[in-house]
Design an enzyme around this catalytic site. Structure first.
Site, PDB file in Angstrom:
ATOM      1  N   ILE A  33      97.248  55.416 -70.218  1.00 20.21           N
ATOM      2  CA  ILE A  33      98.845  55.840 -70.666  1.00 20.21           C
ATOM      3  C   ILE A  33      99.352  54.606 -71.756  1.00 20.21           C
ATOM      4  O   ILE A  33      98.758  53.525 -71.512  1.00 20.21           O
ATOM      5  CB  ILE A  33      99.512  55.271 -69.515  1.00 20.21           C
ATOM      6  CG1 ILE A  33      98.855  56.088 -68.071  1.00 20.21           C
ATOM      7  CG2 ILE A  33     101.100  55.780 -69.632  1.00 20.21           C
ATOM      8  CD1 ILE A  33      99.438  57.214 -67.786  1.00 20.21           C
TER       9      ILE A  33
ATOM     10  N   ASP B 153      90.405  44.459 -66.992  1.00 19.60           N
ATOM     11  CA  ASP B 153      91.489  44.477 -65.919  1.00 19.60           C
ATOM     12  C   ASP B 153      90.644  44.536 -64.479  1.00 19.60           C
ATOM     13  O   ASP B 153      89.401  44.136 -64.441  1.00 19.60           O
ATOM     14  CB  ASP B 153      92.324  45.560 -65.804  1.00 19.60           C
ATOM     15  CG  ASP B 153      93.570  45.155 -64.950  1.00 19.60           C
ATOM     16  OD1 ASP B 153      94.635  44.492 -65.362  1.00 19.60           O
ATOM     17  OD2 ASP B 153      94.016  45.801 -64.019  1.00 19.60           O
TER      18      ASP B 153
ATOM     19  N   ALA C 155     100.175  49.433 -72.754  1.00 22.82           N
ATOM     20  CA  ALA C 155      99.149  50.633 -72.314  1.00 22.82           C
ATOM     21  C   ALA C 155      98.367  50.272 -71.121  1.00 22.82           C
ATOM     22  O   ALA C 155      98.325  49.069 -71.179  1.00 22.82           O
ATOM     23  CB  ALA C 155      98.352  51.025 -73.700  1.00 22.82           C
ATOM     24  N   LYS C 156      97.835  51.029 -70.553  1.00 22.90           N
ATOM     25  CA  LYS C 156      96.924  50.715 -69.484  1.00 22.90           C
ATOM     26  C   LYS C 156      95.936  51.875 -69.194  1.00 22.90           C
ATOM     27  O   LYS C 156      96.385  52.915 -69.395  1.00 22.90           O
ATOM     28  CB  LYS C 156      97.655  50.470 -68.088  1.00 22.90           C
ATOM     29  CG  LYS C 156      96.814  49.478 -67.105  1.00 22.90           C
ATOM     30  CD  LYS C 156      97.129  48.086 -67.535  1.00 22.90           C
ATOM     31  CE  LYS C 156      96.228  47.149 -66.431  1.00 22.90           C
ATOM     32  NZ  LYS C 156      96.817  45.727 -66.896  1.00 22.90           N
ATOM     33  N   GLY C 157      94.871  51.768 -68.794  1.00 24.94           N
ATOM     34  CA  GLY C 157      93.971  52.626 -68.147  1.00 24.94           C
ATOM     35  C   GLY C 157      93.251  52.390 -66.805  1.00 24.94           C
ATOM     36  O   GLY C 157      93.326  51.466 -66.133  1.00 24.94           O
TER      37      GLY C 157
END
Ligand code: GLU
Length: 425
Positions: A69, A155, A114-116
């Site tokens: 995202i 993360d 952003a992040k996944g």
């Protein structure tokens, strides 16, 4: 931050995306943000969901779900980690992406958020399966990522090795080595000195500033840390190095407590040997929930979201809560802690050291020129101290808690960048 998801997950608790929205709303109200700007910043710009097959050890094929995202890329390329966990959801990744936008803005580094995430249980998978899953997931999100577009990092449950596989997979598709496509890599392939400890080191710089502000002596200060992954273990060790007394730490299996304190370096060695902090000699066992309420000066939640809520905030005894984790505290708990005069250093400020040294890594990769660890740590300190004071000044000026102040600093910067660029077309 490759923190292990070490705390208890209570699914009855609030949806992280609704929490992120509420936090943004509070700051937007305070800033009297224009309604159009508010509508833009409240949404995620891009949301990619992927479903992909991985051949498992027994030959069977399993289909996994993953996300990448981008909440906002106005101030620069998307930036943010990738987490592997069975409880990953679209709304969790959206919240984490939005928090990255504010985090990068609050420390003034030129990135969007952003992040996944991939829904999987890495604890039940072999290295071989994790490599296969990572390479296929990378291929699926390749249409979004790139050194100028969106730069992943570790993360929860991902680490330098995961980043090496992503870098290699992306580079194989490009036909050349693209070091700057991910950060948090091993040193041998363009990683940065100091990146491993950066989240914790940054958090500790903010704790030092908070202690100065409150007139608290860190020598002998009683410290409790929830989570013993990357952020938690290094936070405990650095606080111990500063003369703090670490009374309790925890991981997924539970917590350990000794009112006289212990050496977190020894706990780390013990965990490496046995797989958990639990059972460390000379300590008694506490649950993750009990640990949050222990009598201490500094509480460092360094695990996952939703750990401090209405149910336990009234019983928190710490004077400083330093959020090394993302999203550990609910807005209801924020209000309770503020009324109790607990000084909370919000996640988007407190744990921004990780992404700050990620930024240094990316700059080094793009320039093919690498800095010494002393330079990294000095620059990190400069960023964290300045950001802490920007937020503290905002909180004094508007008489708001530190989270609202951090959001106000960040939202203002992103809104200003949006106005300056204009709305395309
Ligand atoms: N996952 C970390 C965070 O939540 C680091 C992100 C990065 O370095 O891009 O801040």
């Amino acid at each position: 931050m490759a923190t292990s998801k070490s705390a208890v997950i209570d699914h009855t608790q609030r949806d992280p995306w609704s929490i992120a929205q509420e936090q943004f709303g509070i700051a937007a109200d305070r800033l009297h943000l224009d309604p159009n700007m508010r509508a833009i910043l409240a949404e995620c710009q891009r949301e990619l969901t992927v479903h992909f097959p991985v051949r498992m050890a027994d030959g069977a094929v399993k289909v996994f779900t993953g996300y990448r995202i981008q909440h906002n890329t106005t101030r620069g390329p998307g930036k943010g980690g990738i987490r592997y966990h069975p409880s990953v959801t679209l709304n969790e990744v959206k919240a984490l992406a939005m928090w990255m936008t504010w985090k990068c803005a609050v420390v003034g580094i030129p990135y969007g958020g952003a992040k996944g995430g991939v829904v999987c249980d890495p604890k039940m998978m072999s290295q071989q399966q994790l490599e296969t899953l990572t390479r296929r997931y990378t291929t699926e999100i390749a249409l979004l990522i790139g050194p100028e577009r969106d730069i992943p990092a570790p993360d929860v449950n991902t680490n330098a090795q995961t980043m090496a596989w992503i870098m290699d997979t992306y580079s194989m598709h490009q036909g050349y080595t693209a070091l700057a496509v991910v950060t948090g890599k091993p040193l041998s392939i363009g990683g940065s000195e100091g990146r491993n400890e950066a989240t914790a080191r940054g958090a500790v710089y903010t704790i030092i500033e908070a202690a100065k502000h409150l007139g608290m002596d860190l020598e002998g200060a009683r410290v409790v840390v929830q989570g013993f992954g990357n952020a938690g273990s290094f936070s405990a060790k650095l606080m111990h190095e500063l003369g703090g007394k670490v009374l309790a730490v925890s991981d997924t299996s539970g917590g350990i407590f000794n009112p006289k304190g212990f050496d977190p370096n020894k706990v780390d060695a013990y965990k490496r040997e046995t797989g958990s902090v639990v059972g460390f000699p000379g300590t008694e066992r506490v649950t993750n929930a009990e640990l949050i309420e222990l009598d201490c000066d500094i509480l460092i939640p360094a695990a996952i979201e939703n750990q401090i809520g209405e149910h336990n905030a009234p019983r928190i005894k710490a004077k400083i809560v330093a959020e090394a984790a993302n999203g550990p505290t609910s807005p209801e708990a924020d209000r309770i802690l503020f009324d109790k005069d607990v000084f909370l250093i919000p996640d988007i400020l407190c744990n921004a050291g990780g992404v700050t040294v990620s930024y240094f890594e990316w700059v080094q990769d793009l320039q093919n020129l690498f800095w010494r660890e002393a330079t990294i740590n000095a620059r990190l300190k400069e960023v964290m101290v300045k950001s802490f004071n920007d937020v503290l000044d905002m909180s004094k000026k508007h008489k708001v808690d530190m989270r609202t102040a951090a959001y106000m600093v960040a939202v203002h910067r992103v809104a200003e960048a949006t106005l300056t660029r204009g709305i395309y077309p």
